[in-house]
Design a protein around this motif. Structure first.
Motif, PDB file in Angstrom:
ATOM      1  N   MET A 179       0.952  -0.840   0.124  1.00 20.65           N
ATOM      2  CA  MET A 179      -0.046   0.270  -0.285  1.00 20.65           C
ATOM      3  C   MET A 179       0.764   1.220   0.049  1.00 20.65           C
ATOM      4  SD  MET A 179      -3.440  -0.537   2.667  1.00 20.65           S
ATOM      5  CE  MET A 179      -2.485  -0.775   4.218  1.00 20.65           C
ATOM      6  N   ARG A 180       0.635   2.350  -0.385  1.00 22.52           N
ATOM      7  CA  ARG A 180       1.341   3.880  -0.949  1.00 22.52           C
ATOM      8  C   ARG A 180       0.799   4.197   0.204  1.00 22.52           C
ATOM      9  NH1 ARG A 180       6.091   2.563  -3.478  1.00 22.52           N
ATOM     10  NH2 ARG A 180       5.503   0.935  -5.372  1.00 22.52           N
ATOM     11  N   VAL A 181       1.132   5.731   1.046  1.00 21.71           N
ATOM     12  CA  VAL A 181       0.650   6.161   2.218  1.00 21.71           C
ATOM     13  C   VAL A 181       1.250   7.621   0.902  1.00 21.71           C
ATOM     14  CG1 VAL A 181       0.987   6.805   3.959  1.00 21.71           C
ATOM     15  CG2 VAL A 181       0.495   4.526   3.393  1.00 21.71           C
ATOM     16  N   LEU A 182       0.320   8.144   1.447  1.00 22.62           N
ATOM     17  CA  LEU A 182      -0.289   9.917   1.552  1.00 22.62           C
ATOM     18  C   LEU A 182      -0.612  10.902   2.522  1.00 22.62           C
ATOM     19  CD1 LEU A 182       1.707  12.125  -0.431  1.00 22.62           C
ATOM     20  CD2 LEU A 182      -0.177  11.725  -1.456  1.00 22.62           C
ATOM     21  N   GLY A 183       0.328  11.494   2.995  1.00 20.91           N
ATOM     22  CA  GLY A 183      -0.251  12.142   4.296  1.00 20.91           C
ATOM     23  C   GLY A 183      -0.247  13.716   3.321  1.00 20.91           C
ATOM     24  N   ILE A 184      -2.105  14.174   4.114  1.00 18.27           N
ATOM     25  CA  ILE A 184      -2.644  15.243   3.619  1.00 18.27           C
ATOM     26  C   ILE A 184      -2.205  16.221   4.465  1.00 18.27           C
ATOM     27  CG2 ILE A 184      -4.815  16.449   2.833  1.00 18.27           C
ATOM     28  CD1 ILE A 184      -3.091  14.079   0.906  1.00 18.27           C
ATOM     29  N   ALA A 185      -1.251  17.457   4.593  1.00 20.15           N
ATOM     30  CA  ALA A 185      -1.056  17.747   6.365  1.00 20.15           C
ATOM     31  C   ALA A 185      -1.098  19.071   5.781  1.00 20.15           C
ATOM     32  CB  ALA A 185       0.330  17.262   6.996  1.00 20.15           C
ATOM     33  N   GLY A 186      -1.420  20.135   6.729  1.00 21.40           N
ATOM     34  CA  GLY A 186      -2.012  21.704   7.032  1.00 21.40           C
ATOM     35  C   GLY A 186      -2.643  21.768   8.388  1.00 21.40           C
ATOM     36  N   TYR A 187      -2.157  22.957   9.039  1.00 19.36           N
ATOM     37  CA  TYR A 187      -2.976  23.489  10.293  1.00 19.36           C
ATOM     38  C   TYR A 187      -4.350  23.048   9.817  1.00 19.36           C
ATOM     39  CZ  TYR A 187       1.261  24.090  11.712  1.00 19.36           C
ATOM     40  OH  TYR A 187       3.000  24.180  12.559  1.00 19.36           O
ATOM     41  N   TRP A 217      -1.236  13.752  11.493  1.00 18.39           N
ATOM     42  CA  TRP A 217       0.259  13.640  11.631  1.00 18.39           C
ATOM     43  C   TRP A 217       1.308  14.281  10.541  1.00 18.39           C
ATOM     44  CZ3 TRP A 217      -3.158   9.270  12.230  1.00 18.39           C
ATOM     45  CH2 TRP A 217      -2.972   8.419  12.883  1.00 18.39           C
ATOM     46  N   LYS A 218       0.698  15.678  11.335  1.00 11.94           N
ATOM     47  CA  LYS A 218       1.403  16.480   9.874  1.00 11.94           C
ATOM     48  C   LYS A 218       3.092  16.833  10.601  1.00 11.94           C
ATOM     49  CE  LYS A 218      -0.315  20.804  12.725  1.00 11.94           C
ATOM     50  NZ  LYS A 218      -1.538  20.438  13.521  1.00 11.94           N
ATOM     51  N   PHE A 219       3.293  16.125  11.959  1.00 12.28           N
ATOM     52  CA  PHE A 219       4.329  16.284  12.130  1.00 12.28           C
ATOM     53  C   PHE A 219       5.883  14.530  11.823  1.00 12.28           C
ATOM     54  CE2 PHE A 219       3.369  19.797  14.515  1.00 12.28           C
ATOM     55  CZ  PHE A 219       4.554  21.037  13.869  1.00 12.28           C
ATOM     56  N   GLY A 220       4.402  13.660  10.996  1.00 14.05           N
ATOM     57  CA  GLY A 220       4.750  12.585  11.059  1.00 14.05           C
ATOM     58  C   GLY A 220       6.223  12.140  10.050  1.00 14.05           C
ATOM     59  N   ASP A 221       6.552  11.297  10.395  1.00 17.62           N
ATOM     60  CA  ASP A 221       7.818  10.296   9.050  1.00 17.62           C
ATOM     61  C   ASP A 221       7.222   9.911   7.533  1.00 17.62           C
ATOM     62  OD1 ASP A 221      10.178  11.181   8.087  1.00 17.62           O
ATOM     63  OD2 ASP A 221      11.173   8.529   9.008  1.00 17.62           O
ATOM     64  N   HIS A 222       6.360  10.222   7.170  1.00 22.50           N
ATOM     65  CA  HIS A 222       5.784   9.686   5.483  1.00 22.50           C
ATOM     66  C   HIS A 222       5.621  10.478   4.879  1.00 22.50           C
ATOM     67  CE1 HIS A 222       2.589  11.243   8.146  1.00 22.50           C
ATOM     68  NE2 HIS A 222       1.456  11.274   7.320  1.00 22.50           N
ATOM     69  N   PRO A 223       5.144  10.874   3.703  1.00 23.12           N
ATOM     70  CA  PRO A 223       5.434  11.401   2.631  1.00 23.12           C
ATOM     71  C   PRO A 223       4.156  12.140   2.643  1.00 23.12           C
ATOM     72  CG  PRO A 223       5.636   9.291   1.525  1.00 23.12           C
ATOM     73  CD  PRO A 223       5.231   9.060   3.166  1.00 23.12           C
ATOM     74  N   LYS A 224       4.255  12.840   2.654  1.00 26.64           N
ATOM     75  CA  LYS A 224       3.325  14.247   2.478  1.00 26.64           C
ATOM     76  C   LYS A 224       2.977  15.807   1.433  1.00 26.64           C
ATOM     77  CE  LYS A 224       4.307  14.854   7.546  1.00 26.64           C
ATOM     78  NZ  LYS A 224       5.338  14.753   6.908  1.00 26.64           N
ATOM     79  N   LEU A 225       1.585  15.510   1.041  1.00 25.46           N
ATOM     80  CA  LEU A 225       0.925  16.805   0.134  1.00 25.46           C
ATOM     81  C   LEU A 225       0.452  17.754   1.579  1.00 25.46           C
ATOM     82  CD1 LEU A 225      -0.143  18.252  -2.086  1.00 25.46           C
ATOM     83  CD2 LEU A 225      -2.068  16.970  -1.540  1.00 25.46           C
ATOM     84  N   GLU A 226       1.080  18.671   1.380  1.00 22.78           N
ATOM     85  CA  GLU A 226       0.358  19.890   1.902  1.00 22.78           C
ATOM     86  C   GLU A 226      -0.529  20.561   2.533  1.00 22.78           C
ATOM     87  OE1 GLU A 226       2.424  23.731   5.171  1.00 22.78           O
ATOM     88  OE2 GLU A 226       3.634  22.819   3.370  1.00 22.78           O
ATOM     89  N   VAL A 227      -1.036  20.749   2.721  1.00 27.39           N
ATOM     90  CA  VAL A 227      -2.395  21.944   1.996  1.00 27.39           C
ATOM     91  C   VAL A 227      -2.492  23.920   2.964  1.00 27.39           C
ATOM     92  CG1 VAL A 227      -4.926  22.499   2.376  1.00 27.39           C
ATOM     93  CG2 VAL A 227      -3.912  20.249   1.628  1.00 27.39           C
ATOM     94  N   PHE A 228      -2.110  24.467   2.324  1.00 30.50           N
ATOM     95  CA  PHE A 228      -2.236  25.463   2.792  1.00 30.50           C
ATOM     96  C   PHE A 228      -2.743  26.386   2.568  1.00 30.50           C
ATOM     97  CE2 PHE A 228       0.756  29.136   3.105  1.00 30.50           C
ATOM     98  CZ  PHE A 228       0.944  29.791   4.520  1.00 30.50           C
ATOM     99  N   ASP A 283      10.494  20.732   6.660  1.00 28.58           N
ATOM    100  CA  ASP A 283       9.941  19.041   6.603  1.00 28.58           C
ATOM    101  C   ASP A 283       9.943  19.122   5.496  1.00 28.58           C
ATOM    102  OD1 ASP A 283       8.791  17.043   6.580  1.00 28.58           O
ATOM    103  OD2 ASP A 283       7.046  16.966   7.453  1.00 28.58           O
ATOM    104  N   GLN A 284      10.726  17.832   5.217  1.00 25.43           N
ATOM    105  CA  GLN A 284      11.460  17.224   3.598  1.00 25.43           C
ATOM    106  C   GLN A 284      10.424  16.128   3.118  1.00 25.43           C
ATOM    107  OE1 GLN A 284      14.414  18.271   2.059  1.00 25.43           O
ATOM    108  NE2 GLN A 284      14.360  19.618   4.303  1.00 25.43           N
ATOM    109  N   GLN A 285       9.629  15.663   3.965  1.00 24.54           N
ATOM    110  CA  GLN A 285       8.659  14.948   3.353  1.00 24.54           C
ATOM    111  C   GLN A 285       7.673  15.364   2.750  1.00 24.54           C
ATOM    112  OE1 GLN A 285       8.743  11.803   4.092  1.00 24.54           O
ATOM    113  NE2 GLN A 285      10.520  11.549   4.809  1.00 24.54           N
ATOM    114  N   VAL A 286       7.531  17.265   3.113  1.00 25.86           N
ATOM    115  CA  VAL A 286       6.352  17.521   2.236  1.00 25.86           C
ATOM    116  C   VAL A 286       6.836  17.418   0.777  1.00 25.86           C
ATOM    117  CG1 VAL A 286       5.416  19.944   1.827  1.00 25.86           C
ATOM    118  CG2 VAL A 286       5.968  18.939   3.999  1.00 25.86           C
ATOM    119  N   VAL A 287       5.827  16.910  -0.628  1.00 22.98           N
ATOM    120  CA  VAL A 287       6.438  16.245  -1.386  1.00 22.98           C
ATOM    121  C   VAL A 287       6.358  17.308  -2.549  1.00 22.98           C
ATOM    122  CG1 VAL A 287       7.444  14.434  -1.106  1.00 22.98           C
ATOM    123  CG2 VAL A 287       4.555  14.756  -1.792  1.00 22.98           C
ATOM    124  N   ALA A 288       4.634  18.348  -1.791  1.00 19.91           N
ATOM    125  CA  ALA A 288       3.894  19.810  -2.808  1.00 19.91           C
ATOM    126  C   ALA A 288       3.598  19.615  -1.847  1.00 19.91           C
ATOM    127  CB  ALA A 288       2.902  18.886  -3.971  1.00 19.91           C
TER     128      ALA A 288
END
Length: 165
Positions: free
Chosen positions: A1-9, A102-113, A126-131
């Motif tokens: 399974m691929r995992v992608l975080g959707i992270a932001g405040y 999990w905005k501070f987790g160690d997985h790839p993330k797409l940030e919503v800003f 965060d180097q895990q934010v990919v876009a």
């Protein structure tokens, strides 16, 4: 399974994006599950229902099943909150798991800003934010892709390509 975080405040539009992104990914032939992190106590059960009473009485897990769905509730009962990897292990296999929170987790993330939220951009530290899905027109000091927060199709295309599913 691929995992992608959707992270932001809070208030940035994570849930809105996830609820639009899921059908766009399904239309592209993917199976999608989600994990949502909550920073506060929450309840998915109703006082007075049998399952609630079982949990209140001390059951560690309560599984409720019907012809339409089943749900498993697990009480920590003082144990530490499980990590994301532990929770991912509980999911049935799918093509992609979107992780909201999990905005501070160690997985790839797409940030919503959104600048209007008044919080710092995660991608700067965060180097895990990919876009970044944003309403800003430019991100001159970042080398990751900028996606228009309102262009769900473009975001879905990016997610499919990034996750290589």
């Amino acid at each position: 399974m691929r995992v992608l975080g959707i992270a932001g405040y809070s208030g940035s539009g994570k849930t809105t994006l996830v609820t639009k992104l899921i059908p766009a990914l399904i239309e592209r032939g993917l199976t999608v599950s989600t994990i949502k992190h909550a920073h506060h106590a929450f309840d998915v059960d109703t006082p007075g229902k049998d399952s609630y009473e079982h949990r209140k009485a001390g059951a560690t897990e309560v599984l409720v099943s019907s012809a339409q769905r089943w749900a498993l509730m697990h009480e920590h009962r003082g144990a530490a909150e499980p990590g994301l990897d532990d929770l991912l292990d509980r999911l049935a296999p799918v093509d992609l798991v979107l992780v909201e929170g999990w905005k501070f987790g160690d997985h790839p993330k797409l940030e919503v800003f959104r600048q209007s939220v008044g919080k710092p951009m995660l991608a700067r530290d965060d180097q895990q934010v990919v876009a970044i899905a944003t309403d800003l027109q430019e991100l001159p000091d970042l080398s990751i892709p900028r996606l228009d927060i309102d262009d769900v199709d473009a975001i879905a295309d990016f997610v499919v390509e990034y996750a290589k599913v």
